[in-house]
Enzyme design. Structure first.
Site, mmCIF file in Angstrom:
data_model
loop_
_atom_site.group_PDB
_atom_site.id
_atom_site.type_symbol
_atom_site.label_atom_id
_atom_site.label_comp_id
_atom_site.label_asym_id
_atom_site.label_seq_id
_atom_site.Cartn_x
_atom_site.Cartn_y
_atom_site.Cartn_z
ATOM 1 N N GLY A 29 0.827 -1.203 0.000
ATOM 2 C CA GLY A 29 0.000 0.000 0.000
ATOM 3 C C GLY A 29 0.854 1.242 0.000
ATOM 4 N N ASN A 30 0.233 2.374 0.249
ATOM 5 C CA ASN A 30 0.985 3.625 0.314
ATOM 6 C C ASN A 30 0.322 4.536 1.354
ATOM 7 O OD1 ASN A 30 -0.987 5.501 -1.124
ATOM 8 N ND2 ASN A 30 -0.707 3.877 -2.656
ATOM 9 N N ARG A 31 0.932 5.661 1.605
ATOM 10 C CA ARG A 31 0.503 6.505 2.719
ATOM 11 C C ARG A 31 -0.586 7.501 2.353
ATOM 12 N NH1 ARG A 31 5.538 9.288 4.510
ATOM 13 N NH2 ARG A 31 4.033 10.527 5.674
ATOM 14 N N SER A 32 -1.162 7.401 1.176
ATOM 15 C CA SER A 32 -2.233 8.332 0.817
ATOM 16 C C SER A 32 -3.384 8.231 1.825
ATOM 17 C CB SER A 32 -2.753 7.994 -0.587
ATOM 18 O OG SER A 32 -3.922 8.744 -0.842
ATOM 19 N N ALA A 102 -3.680 7.628 -5.351
ATOM 20 C CA ALA A 102 -2.303 7.141 -5.395
ATOM 21 C C ALA A 102 -2.380 5.671 -5.802
ATOM 22 C CB ALA A 102 -1.648 7.300 -4.030
#
Ligand code: C5P
Length: 236
Positions: A29-32, A102
Site C-alpha cells: 500500500g501507500n501513505r495516501s 495514489a
C-alpha cells in the site's frame, strides 16, 4: 457563499491509495490518506457538479461528509485493477476526470493463495516478483472524447537541483493530461497532512494555478483552473 459555477458538470474523482494483495492477509500500500481527492470531490459537488467518487483505501472518517452529499455517488475500489475498471466505466459519461488516487505502480505477479510464512520460504528471506500495473490515466487520455478534461496528480520528491515545476512539466507532457496538479511529498509532508501546496500546469507546461492552504482551499483552486481551461476550449 460560492457560486454553483460547476452546475451540470459531470465529474469523476478518484481518491486514496490502492492496496495490492501479496497473500490473503498482506498487501502493498501507500501513505495516501485520500484527503486531497475527497476534498476535490466535495469542492466540485458544493459548486454544483454531479460527482462519482471512486475511493481506494481512505483514512478513517475522511469519507463521512462526501458519502452524505446529495450530489456525490461513492464507489469503492481496492486494487489498481478495480480502480481502473470503476474509473474507466464512470469516465464514459463524464466531462471531467480527476485522478487524485495514489495508484500502485507495481503488484505481485502471483498472489499467494495461502499466507506467506517463514516456514514456507525456508529461512531464505523472501523475494517478491512485482509487475507493473496499467497506467489508468494513460488509458483515459487515449480513449478520451474531445470535450473531456483529464486531470492528473503528481506526488513528487524532487531531487537536488530539480524543482517541483520541472517534475510537473515533464509529467504533464508524458501523461498527455490537460492539467496536472503537483505537490511535494516526503516523510513529513503531503500525505497525512490536512494542508497542501499545489502547483497546477496545463498540457504545455504553463503554470495555470497555485494554491496553498487546506486541502479544500487548494481543491477550489484546481476547479477554478478546470473551469478556465474548459472556457478556453469552448471559445476556440
Ligand atoms: O507517474 P505517477 O504515478 O507519478 O503519476 C501520477 C498520476 O497518474 C496520478 O494522477 C495517478 O492517479 C495516475 N496513475 C494512474 N495509474 C497508475 C499510476 C498512476 O492513473 N498506475
Amino acid at each position: 457563499e460560492r457560486a454553483v459555477d460547476l452546475a451540470g458538470l459531470r465529474v469523476v474523482v478518484s481518491a486514496g491509495g490502492t492496496r495490492e494483495p501479496l497473500d490473503p492477509v498482506r498487501f502493498l500500500g501507500n501513505r495516501s490518506s485520500g484527503r486531497q481527492g475527497v476534498a476535490v470531490a466535495l469542492a466540485a459537488a458544493d459548486r454544483g457538479a454531479t460527482v462519482v467518487l471512486v475511493a481506494a483505501h481512505v483514512d478513517e472518517g475522511v469519507l463521512a461528509e462526501a458519502s452524505a452529499h446529495s450530489r456525490i455517488t461513492l464507489e469503492h475500489a481496492g486494487t489498481a485493477a478495480e480502480l481502473q475498471s470503476a474509473v474507466t466505466r464512470a469516465a464514459a459519461a463524464a466531462d471531467v476526470v480527476v485522478m487524485a488516487a495514489a495508484v500502485a505502480d507495481f503488484r505481485a505477479d502471483a498472489v499467494s493463495p495461502g499466507k506467506l510464512t517463514k516456514e514456507s520460504t525456508g529461512g531464505e528471506g523472501l523475494v517478491l516478483h512485482l509487475v507493473e500495473t496499467d497506467d489508468i490515466v494513460a488509458g483515459l487520455v487515449r480513449d478520451r472524447r474531445p470535450d473531456q478534461t483529464i486531470v492528473g496528480f503528481a506526488a513528487e520528491t524532487p531531487a537536488e537541483g530539480e524543482t517541483l515545476l520541472d517534475r510537473a512539466r515533464s509529467k504533464a507532457s508524458r501523461k498527455g493530461v490537460d492539467l496536472l496538479a503537483a505537490n511535494e511529498v516526503g516523510w513529513e509532508r503531503g500525505f497525512e497532512s490536512t494542508q497542501n501546496t499545489l502547483l497546477i500546469v496545463d498540457g504545455t507546461g504553463t503554470v495555470v494555478g497555485e494554491g496553498s492552504g487546506t486541502k479544500r482551499v487548494v481543491a477550489d483552486v484546481l476547479w477554478d483552473c478546470v473551469a478556465n481551461t474548459r472556457d478556453e476550449v469552448n471559445r476556440e
